[in-house]
Design a protein around this motif. Structure first.
Motif, PDB file in Angstrom:
ATOM      1  N   ALA A 154       0.832  -1.204   0.000  1.00 43.04           N
ATOM      2  CA  ALA A 154       0.000   0.000   0.000  1.00 43.04           C
ATOM      3  C   ALA A 154       0.870   1.259   0.000  1.00 43.04           C
ATOM      4  O   ALA A 154       0.576   2.237  -0.694  1.00 43.04           O
ATOM      5  CB  ALA A 154      -0.934  -0.005   1.206  1.00 43.04           C
ATOM      6  N   ALA A 155       1.967   1.232   0.763  1.00 45.37           N
ATOM      7  CA  ALA A 155       2.873   2.383   0.809  1.00 45.37           C
ATOM      8  C   ALA A 155       3.524   2.606  -0.555  1.00 45.37           C
ATOM      9  O   ALA A 155       3.641   3.746  -1.023  1.00 45.37           O
ATOM     10  CB  ALA A 155       3.938   2.170   1.884  1.00 45.37           C
ATOM     11  N   LEU A 156       3.956   1.542  -1.216  1.00 47.77           N
ATOM     12  CA  LEU A 156       4.550   1.664  -2.548  1.00 47.77           C
ATOM     13  C   LEU A 156       3.539   2.189  -3.566  1.00 47.77           C
ATOM     14  O   LEU A 156       3.868   3.026  -4.411  1.00 47.77           O
ATOM     15  CB  LEU A 156       5.114   0.319  -3.012  1.00 47.77           C
ATOM     16  N   ALA A 157       2.331   1.693  -3.506  1.00 43.79           N
ATOM     17  CA  ALA A 157       1.288   2.141  -4.434  1.00 43.79           C
ATOM     18  C   ALA A 157       0.979   3.630  -4.227  1.00 43.79           C
ATOM     19  O   ALA A 157       0.833   4.390  -5.188  1.00 43.79           O
ATOM     20  CB  ALA A 157       0.029   1.309  -4.245  1.00 43.79           C
ATOM     21  N   THR A 158       0.908   4.055  -2.983  1.00 42.68           N
ATOM     22  CA  THR A 158       0.646   5.459  -2.676  1.00 42.68           C
ATOM     23  C   THR A 158       1.778   6.343  -3.199  1.00 42.68           C
ATOM     24  O   THR A 158       1.536   7.391  -3.788  1.00 42.68           O
ATOM     25  CB  THR A 158       0.486   5.656  -1.153  1.00 42.68           C
ATOM     26  N   ALA A 159       3.011   5.911  -3.005  1.00 41.12           N
ATOM     27  CA  ALA A 159       4.160   6.690  -3.483  1.00 41.12           C
ATOM     28  C   ALA A 159       4.156   6.790  -5.004  1.00 41.12           C
ATOM     29  O   ALA A 159       4.450   7.843  -5.574  1.00 41.12           O
ATOM     30  CB  ALA A 159       5.454   6.046  -2.999  1.00 41.12           C
ATOM     31  N   ALA A 160       3.809   5.700  -5.682  1.00 41.62           N
ATOM     32  CA  ALA A 160       3.770   5.702  -7.147  1.00 41.62           C
ATOM     33  C   ALA A 160       2.687   6.646  -7.665  1.00 41.62           C
ATOM     34  O   ALA A 160       2.891   7.375  -8.639  1.00 41.62           O
ATOM     35  CB  ALA A 160       3.542   4.287  -7.659  1.00 41.62           C
ATOM     36  N   ILE A 161       1.551   6.660  -7.007  1.00 44.21           N
ATOM     37  CA  ILE A 161       0.454   7.548  -7.420  1.00 44.21           C
ATOM     38  C   ILE A 161       0.843   9.007  -7.221  1.00 44.21           C
ATOM     39  O   ILE A 161       0.616   9.849  -8.088  1.00 44.21           O
ATOM     40  CB  ILE A 161      -0.841   7.200  -6.648  1.00 44.21           C
ATOM     41  N   LYS A 162       1.464   9.318  -6.084  1.00 46.96           N
ATOM     42  CA  LYS A 162       1.895  10.697  -5.830  1.00 46.96           C
ATOM     43  C   LYS A 162       2.934  11.140  -6.843  1.00 46.96           C
ATOM     44  O   LYS A 162       2.920  12.270  -7.321  1.00 46.96           O
ATOM     45  CB  LYS A 162       2.451  10.836  -4.414  1.00 46.96           C
ATOM     46  N   LYS A 163       3.852  10.256  -7.190  1.00 42.49           N
ATOM     47  CA  LYS A 163       4.895  10.593  -8.170  1.00 42.49           C
ATOM     48  C   LYS A 163       4.271  10.841  -9.537  1.00 42.49           C
ATOM     49  O   LYS A 163       4.645  11.773 -10.238  1.00 42.49           O
ATOM     50  CB  LYS A 163       5.916   9.466  -8.255  1.00 42.49           C
ATOM     51  N   LYS A 164       3.322  10.032  -9.914  1.00 42.60           N
ATOM     52  CA  LYS A 164       2.664  10.184 -11.216  1.00 42.60           C
ATOM     53  C   LYS A 164       1.900  11.501 -11.279  1.00 42.60           C
ATOM     54  O   LYS A 164       1.937  12.199 -12.286  1.00 42.60           O
ATOM     55  CB  LYS A 164       1.728   9.014 -11.475  1.00 42.60           C
TER      56      LYS A 164
END
Length: 107
Positions: free
Chosen positions: A19-29
């Motif tokens: 979940a933390a990785l997915a959140t970071a990827a969304i914020k970066k995008k």
């Protein structure tokens, strides 16, 4: 500890990490391409690059500049970019003179 409790803890940790990785990827995008309302973005407006600067009647430095130039003027000043055509020509002449001097030194 029971085997099922260990499995539950490991599974929870893996889920939290995912979940933390997915959140970071969304914020970066989202950070790569910020949302801009098309009508208010100066860079995409041809009208802004044709209208006279709002301060043209107040200061001599603003005469002949467009609204877009007015917006970028502070950045140009900070970077030492010439403000007038005359200053650009003087800079070009200075560069040509320096190149000529270097050629003379080589000979």
């Amino acid at each position: 500890m029971k085997k099922s409790t260990k499995g539950l803890i490991v599974g929870s940790l893996v889920s939290a990490g995912g979940a933390a990785l997915a959140t970071a990827a969304i914020k970066k995008k989202k950070g790569d391409d910020p949302e801009v309302i098309e009508d208010t973005d100066m860079r995409n407006s041809k009208k802004i690059d044709q209208r006279e600067s709002p301060d043209a009647d107040k200061t001599d430095e603003e005469k002949g500049l467009t609204e877009l130039d007015h917006a970028y003027r502070a950045e140009w000043s900070a970077n030492g970019f010439p403000q007038t055509h005359q200053a650009m020509e003087e800079l070009k002449e200075e560069d040509e003179k320096d190149e000529k001097d270097e050629e003379d030194k080589k000979e």
